[in-house]
Design a protein around this motif. Structure first.
Motif: not given
Length: 227
Positions: A167-169, A171-177
């Motif tokens: 989930m953290l990975l 979320t990190n990808e979502t935050a980057s986008r």
């Protein structure tokens, strides 16, 4: 007679390539950084570079891998602190990670900009594998403590940690986008807040935490990255 490898000298020389690449990524950008720039920075030959790395992409992967090592190493003292509750450990772990990123904003922004290119697909996979390997044991220890304290409701700390890392990975990808979309003016700050709040709620449900207790970004940090 075969030459004996000095592991210390090898590690120091390899780190010099990583340091040079990190400086160039920050000053020029990864796409604009040529392999020759790295060679010129260190005044070495192409043969010396290929002794340590197979390609420019492999060099980027090593830069990212070292970042994971440093970031997760900062979390280890928090996880092993006997005076902190499990929720406190979660808050401090992610506060330290946010602070670590904040100290490297130029590098982080440049990495985000190149992260989703097809050329970096292998690097993204390596990041996921490296993060899972380093972060899962730390989160498992915190989840186990939270279960013993009664502050978390997870039944299997190890499996819960694996879910949290995945989930953290994500979320990190979502935050980057979201960062890229915000830079392009495609979404509003409120959009970012709503999306990240939904992710925080999902984390709370996995651990059985009360609403609002997941260590989300504070308003100042949110404004810094997405304002």
């Amino acid at each position: 007679m075969a030459r004996t490898l000095d592991p210390v000298a090898h590690a120091v020389r390899r780190d010099a390539f990583l340091d040079a690449a990190q400086r160039l990524i920050q000053s020029k950008g990864y796409e604009q950084m040529a392999l020759q720039d790295v060679l010129d920075e260190l005044e070495v030959s192409k043969g010396a570079f290929y002794h340590y790395f197979g390609s420019k992409e492999a060099l980027l992967a090593a830069v990212v891998d070292r970042m994971i090592d440093v970031a997760t190493a900062a979390m280890e003292p928090v996880v092993s602190d006997p005076n902190l509750t499990a929720p406190e450990k979660l808050r401090r772990m992610f506060a330290s990670l946010a602070a670590w990123k904040g100290e490297r904003t130029d590098l982080m922004i440049e990495l985000v900009r190149v992260w989703f290119s097809d050329a970096n697909a292998v690097v993204r996979d390596q990041l996921r594998i490296g993060t899972q390997a380093r972060l899962t044991p730390l989160l498992a220890a915190v989840a186990r403590q939270g279960k013993d304290e009664g502050t978390f409701t997870n039944k299997s700390p190890e499996h819960t940690a694996g879910v949290l890392v995945a989930m953290l990975l994500g979320t990190n990808e979502t935050a980057s986008r979201l960062f890229l979309a915000r830079q392009a003016g495609e979404i509003t700050f409120d959009d970012v807040e709503c999306v990240l709040a939904a992710h925080a709620e999902a984390f709370e449900r996995v651990l059985g935490l009360p609403p609002g207790s997941w260590p989300s970004l504070d308003s100042q940090t949110m404004r810094f990255w997405f304002g």
